[in-house]
Design an enzyme around this catalytic site. Structure first.
Site, mmCIF file in Angstrom:
data_model
loop_
_atom_site.group_PDB
_atom_site.id
_atom_site.type_symbol
_atom_site.label_atom_id
_atom_site.label_comp_id
_atom_site.label_asym_id
_atom_site.label_seq_id
_atom_site.Cartn_x
_atom_site.Cartn_y
_atom_site.Cartn_z
ATOM 1 N N HIS A 33 0.841 -1.148 -0.100
ATOM 2 C CA HIS A 33 0.113 -0.014 0.081
ATOM 3 C C HIS A 33 0.983 1.129 -0.028
ATOM 4 C CE1 HIS A 33 -2.753 -2.894 2.224
ATOM 5 N NE2 HIS A 33 -3.562 -2.549 1.178
ATOM 6 N N GLY A 146 -3.174 -1.760 -7.337
ATOM 7 C CA GLY A 146 -2.019 -2.522 -7.320
ATOM 8 C C GLY A 146 -2.214 -3.736 -8.228
ATOM 9 N N LYS A 147 -1.192 -4.040 -9.164
ATOM 10 C CA LYS A 147 -1.602 -5.014 -9.987
ATOM 11 C C LYS A 147 -1.621 -6.477 -9.212
ATOM 12 C CE LYS A 147 1.052 -3.227 -13.814
ATOM 13 N NZ LYS A 147 2.510 -3.813 -14.844
ATOM 14 N N GLN A 152 -8.881 -6.840 -10.747
ATOM 15 C CA GLN A 152 -9.585 -5.577 -10.225
ATOM 16 C C GLN A 152 -9.301 -4.669 -10.971
ATOM 17 O OE1 GLN A 152 -10.242 -4.830 -5.875
ATOM 18 N NE2 GLN A 152 -8.341 -3.617 -6.247
ATOM 19 N N LEU A 183 2.748 -9.372 -0.532
ATOM 20 C CA LEU A 183 2.248 -8.877 0.380
ATOM 21 C C LEU A 183 0.898 -8.551 0.386
ATOM 22 C CD1 LEU A 183 4.767 -5.852 1.582
ATOM 23 C CD2 LEU A 183 4.902 -8.211 2.065
ATOM 24 N N SER A 184 0.159 -8.896 1.491
ATOM 25 C CA SER A 184 -1.493 -8.777 1.555
ATOM 26 C C SER A 184 -1.809 -8.889 2.879
ATOM 27 C CB SER A 184 -2.016 -10.180 0.958
ATOM 28 O OG SER A 184 -3.240 -10.306 1.148
ATOM 29 N N SER A 185 -2.840 -8.114 3.175
ATOM 30 C CA SER A 185 -3.485 -7.805 4.546
ATOM 31 C C SER A 185 -3.957 -9.379 5.213
ATOM 32 C CB SER A 185 -4.652 -7.051 4.638
ATOM 33 O OG SER A 185 -4.295 -5.829 4.236
ATOM 34 N N ARG A 186 -4.085 -10.257 4.272
ATOM 35 C CA ARG A 186 -4.693 -11.688 4.533
ATOM 36 C C ARG A 186 -3.651 -12.736 5.058
ATOM 37 N NH1 ARG A 186 -9.034 -10.606 0.522
ATOM 38 N NH2 ARG A 186 -10.820 -10.699 1.788
HETATM 39 P P1 AMP Z 1 -6.621 -3.640 -0.276
HETATM 40 O O1 AMP Z 1 -6.336 -2.761 1.099
HETATM 41 O O2 AMP Z 1 -6.401 -4.996 -0.197
HETATM 42 O O3 AMP Z 1 -7.997 -3.398 -0.804
HETATM 43 O O4 AMP Z 1 -5.713 -3.066 -1.319
HETATM 44 C C1 AMP Z 1 -5.590 -1.761 -1.711
HETATM 45 C C2 AMP Z 1 -4.697 -1.589 -2.720
HETATM 46 O O5 AMP Z 1 -3.614 -1.896 -2.643
HETATM 47 C C3 AMP Z 1 -5.169 -1.976 -4.523
HETATM 48 O O6 AMP Z 1 -5.075 -1.391 -5.343
HETATM 49 C C4 AMP Z 1 -4.158 -3.409 -4.233
HETATM 50 O O7 AMP Z 1 -4.304 -3.779 -5.349
HETATM 51 C C5 AMP Z 1 -3.072 -2.695 -3.691
HETATM 52 N N1 AMP Z 1 -2.200 -3.938 -2.987
HETATM 53 C C6 AMP Z 1 -2.387 -4.783 -2.226
HETATM 54 N N2 AMP Z 1 -1.256 -5.548 -1.972
HETATM 55 C C7 AMP Z 1 -0.227 -5.003 -2.598
HETATM 56 C C8 AMP Z 1 0.869 -5.504 -3.287
HETATM 57 N N3 AMP Z 1 1.498 -6.679 -2.626
HETATM 58 N N4 AMP Z 1 1.769 -4.655 -3.847
HETATM 59 C C9 AMP Z 1 1.316 -3.712 -4.331
HETATM 60 N N5 AMP Z 1 -0.168 -3.208 -4.532
HETATM 61 C C10 AMP Z 1 -0.776 -4.028 -3.447
#
Ligand code: AMP
Length: 284
Positions: A33, A146-147, A152, A183-186
């Site tokens: 993010h 983010g890709k 999405q 990286l991911s919140s999950r």
């Molecule tokens: P989210 O909070 O998961 O809805 O993500 C918010 C934004 O952050 C979205 O545009 C996601 O694609 C992006 N995002 C999530 N994880 C990553 C990552 N590891 N690298 C780059 N962008 C990310």
């Protein structure tokens, strides 16, 4: 940095300030993010305004999904945004965004029904609807996604294009841990053992990409090999799929721009990842 929870206060604060670059998120922020914030700042410069929204959007979660347990870490998120040079965090309540039930929605095209859309019915409708609401509220010149969420990105690109939104979309590269895990919140749901295993998702995608670069075009066999590899190591696989990058249509052996996408579950945690690959045009 200012934190704003009401639409009216946000509009007042933004006034005529321009240009605005906007990063929508669901919070529980990580370095991925924060990289979007960097891209946003680069796009508008130091005199521009960078707005980050933090809102866990109920519309994009299925009834059996993790809306209730999704990590909500506002204080830590605000500290990260402040450190990253964000100007305004918009963190509305549900009542602020949905004062009445959201009965009107944005219906993306066919692309919403494949891959993650097939696994998560209504997900992309919920995403497109909240993103259009947020874009209307913030009215940015630039919006950054983010890709990591490749499908999405295509849904949002279509939204901006077909509804003529006066917004420049920037799609940022996926930020990964050292072992390749996106990286991911999950990722926070993973146990220590699952976290060690989780990097396999990216490794199997890299194997498929290398095979494509090596000349293989037997997409179904490549997908099956990748899925079998994950299943053998305890994953429940939703899909590994080689698609045309621009619209997620089935890949064709003459396509140059492909993307390999995967979604799979380790225990209770569902992870997604993808890798783009540009292949040489076939020789005549
Ligand atoms: P989210 O909070 O998961 O809805 O993500 C918010 C934004 O952050 C979205 O545009 C996601 O694609 C992006 N995002 C999530 N994880 C990553 C990552 N590891 N690298 C780059 N962008 C990310």
């Amino acid at each position: 940095m200012q934190t704003v929870t009401e639409i009216s206060a946000l509009r007042e604060r933004l006034g005529d300030s321009r240009p605005i670059a906007f990063v929508p998120t669901m919070g529980n922020l990580h370095a991925g993010h924060i990289d979007l914030v960097r891209v946003a700042r680069e796009a508008v410069g130091k005199n521009g305004i960078v707005v980050v929204s933090i809102f866990v959007n109920r519309l994009q979660f299925g009834p059996a999904e993790d809306f209730a347990s999704y990590p909500r870490t506002l204080d830590a998120d605000l500290a990260q945004c402040d450190a990253a040079g964000v100007d305004i965090v918009f963190a509305p309540s549900e009542v602020e965004l949905f004062p009445t039930p959201q009965t009107l929605s944005v219906e993306p095209s066919q692309i919403q029904h494949v891959l993650d859309g097939a696994m998560r019915p209504g997900h992309f409708r919920g995403v497109a609807t909240i993103v259009l609401k947020l874009l209307n509220i913030v009215q940015p010149a630039v919006a950054v996604f983010g890709k990591k969420d490749f499908q999405q990105c295509l849904v949002i690109s279509e939204l901006v294009e077909q509804l003529n939104l006066p917004i420049r979309l920037l799609l940022a590269e996926t930020i990964r841990d050292a072992d390749g895990l996106a990286l991911s919140s999950r990722n926070g749901y993973l146990s220590a053992d699952e976290r060690r295993e989780a990097s396999r998702l990216n490794r199997v995608l890299r194997v498929v990409v290398e095979a494509l670069q090596g000349g293989r075009r037997d997409f179904i066999a490549l997908e099956d090999e990748a899925m079998a590899q994950l299943s053998r190591h305890g994953w429940q696989v939703d899909y590994v799929s080689v698609r045309r990058g621009k619209d997620l249509a089935a890949a064709n052996p003459t396509d140059a721009g492909l993307v390999v996408l995967a979604a799979a579950r380790l225990g209770k945690t569902r992870l997604i990842d993808n890798l783009e690959v540009t292949l040489d045009a076939p020789s005549a």
